[in-house]
Design a protein around this motif. Sequence first.
Motif, short mmCIF file in Angstrom:
data_model
loop_
_atom_site.label_atom_id
_atom_site.label_comp_id
_atom_site.label_asym_id
_atom_site.label_seq_id
_atom_site.Cartn_x
_atom_site.Cartn_y
_atom_site.Cartn_z
N PHE A 70 0.93 -35.33 19.13
CA PHE A 70 2.22 -35.00 18.55
C PHE A 70 2.47 -35.69 17.21
O PHE A 70 3.40 -35.34 16.51
CB PHE A 70 3.33 -35.34 19.53
CG PHE A 70 3.21 -34.61 20.84
CD1 PHE A 70 3.04 -33.24 20.86
CD2 PHE A 70 3.26 -35.30 22.04
CE1 PHE A 70 2.93 -32.57 22.06
CE2 PHE A 70 3.15 -34.63 23.25
CZ PHE A 70 2.97 -33.26 23.24
N GLY A 87 -0.65 -28.25 11.15
CA GLY A 87 0.65 -27.63 11.30
C GLY A 87 0.99 -27.29 12.73
O GLY A 87 0.36 -27.74 13.70
N ALA A 88 2.02 -26.45 12.88
CA ALA A 88 2.57 -26.15 14.20
C ALA A 88 1.59 -25.38 15.07
O ALA A 88 1.55 -25.56 16.28
CB ALA A 88 3.87 -25.36 14.04
N ALA A 122 -0.72 -27.72 16.83
CA ALA A 122 0.02 -28.48 17.84
C ALA A 122 0.32 -27.63 19.07
O ALA A 122 0.23 -28.11 20.21
CB ALA A 122 1.31 -29.02 17.24
N ILE A 123 0.68 -26.36 18.87
CA ILE A 123 0.97 -25.48 20.00
C ILE A 123 -0.29 -25.23 20.83
O ILE A 123 -0.27 -25.31 22.06
CB ILE A 123 1.56 -24.15 19.49
CG1 ILE A 123 2.95 -24.39 18.91
CG2 ILE A 123 1.64 -23.13 20.62
CD1 ILE A 123 3.52 -23.19 18.18
N THR A 157 -1.09 -28.34 22.75
CA THR A 157 -0.17 -28.52 23.87
C THR A 157 -0.56 -27.62 25.04
O THR A 157 -0.55 -28.05 26.20
CB THR A 157 1.27 -28.21 23.44
OG1 THR A 157 1.63 -29.04 22.33
CG2 THR A 157 2.25 -28.44 24.58
N SER A 170 7.81 -35.85 17.49
CA SER A 170 6.79 -35.11 16.74
C SER A 170 7.39 -34.44 15.50
O SER A 170 8.52 -33.95 15.53
CB SER A 170 6.17 -34.05 17.65
OG SER A 170 5.41 -33.13 16.91
N GLN A 203 6.39 -31.67 14.48
CA GLN A 203 6.31 -30.24 14.74
C GLN A 203 7.59 -29.76 15.42
O GLN A 203 8.31 -30.54 16.05
CB GLN A 203 5.10 -29.94 15.64
CG GLN A 203 3.79 -30.54 15.16
CD GLN A 203 3.41 -30.06 13.77
OE1 GLN A 203 3.90 -29.04 13.31
NE2 GLN A 203 2.54 -30.80 13.08
N PRO A 204 7.91 -28.46 15.29
CA PRO A 204 9.16 -27.93 15.88
C PRO A 204 9.15 -28.06 17.40
O PRO A 204 8.26 -27.52 18.08
CB PRO A 204 9.19 -26.47 15.43
CG PRO A 204 7.78 -26.14 15.05
CD PRO A 204 7.17 -27.41 14.55
N ALA A 255 9.05 -24.81 19.69
CA ALA A 255 7.73 -24.17 19.82
C ALA A 255 6.85 -24.93 20.80
O ALA A 255 6.10 -24.32 21.58
CB ALA A 255 7.06 -24.11 18.45
N LEU A 256 6.93 -26.25 20.81
CA LEU A 256 6.11 -27.05 21.71
C LEU A 256 6.54 -26.87 23.17
O LEU A 256 5.70 -26.77 24.07
CB LEU A 256 6.16 -28.52 21.32
CG LEU A 256 5.60 -28.86 19.93
CD1 LEU A 256 5.74 -30.36 19.65
CD2 LEU A 256 4.14 -28.44 19.81
#
Length: 247
Positions: A18, A24-25, A28-29, A32, A111, A113-114, A117-118
């Motif tokens: 995280f 980018g996102a 991370a997605i 996850t 994090s 990142q958004p 979204a996570l």
Amino acid sequence: MPNSDPHLVQQADAVRLFREPEGGAGVAIRATLKRDLVLLMRRRSEVLNPLVFFALVITLFPIGISPDPELLATIAPGLLWVAALLAALLSLDSLFRSDYEDGSLEQLLLSPQPLPALVLAKVAVHWLLTGLPLALMAPILGIMLALPAGSYAVLALSLALGSASLSLIGAIGAALTVGLSRGGVLLSLLVLPLYIPVLIFGAGAVQAAIFGEGVAAHLAILGALLAVALILAPWAIAASLRISING
């Protein structure tokens, strides 16, 4: 590190996951999704318990009520949907619990990142390992309830759509109760009233298929409920997590 505490290893993995800004996102997605899939496959009881509960309820119900095929076929749509709903509810309390206990949930909130979204990725894993297997198992159990063969596809499709909505709605309650030591009962009280529209149209789709009526309207409403949940639920889950963790 063969003797490392698994909770410390999980927390270290979460920090790397995280806090890394590279990629980018999207990265991370995907990370996850992969992380939650691996962790849940290590805790297979959490995946199997809802499926076993679903099968046991459907198996015992004809014994307790009546083996009459006509009666079973009449109550089958509602019974299958209620049993699947309760089975999915069993696994919701642990959706964020392990992350909260090992500290990785705090890393998720910190994090760059958004967060919506996570958390949507985490809910997707819950649906893949709970909702989708329930939808695939339901037609097999429908045979035990004398469900007409023409309704099996509608049953599976309605449960696949509806269980995704159930996971999204239930995740809001799981996020609100993650900091409570005994939040399971409160979680049920919070989310069960919100499950009623999904239950009505899901069981209605199967009932319409049994009587040869049009099922498109019921499935369309289930799809619309899922679309609304996909748009609104991730933001509500993110806000609920912040309230639970930060107060």
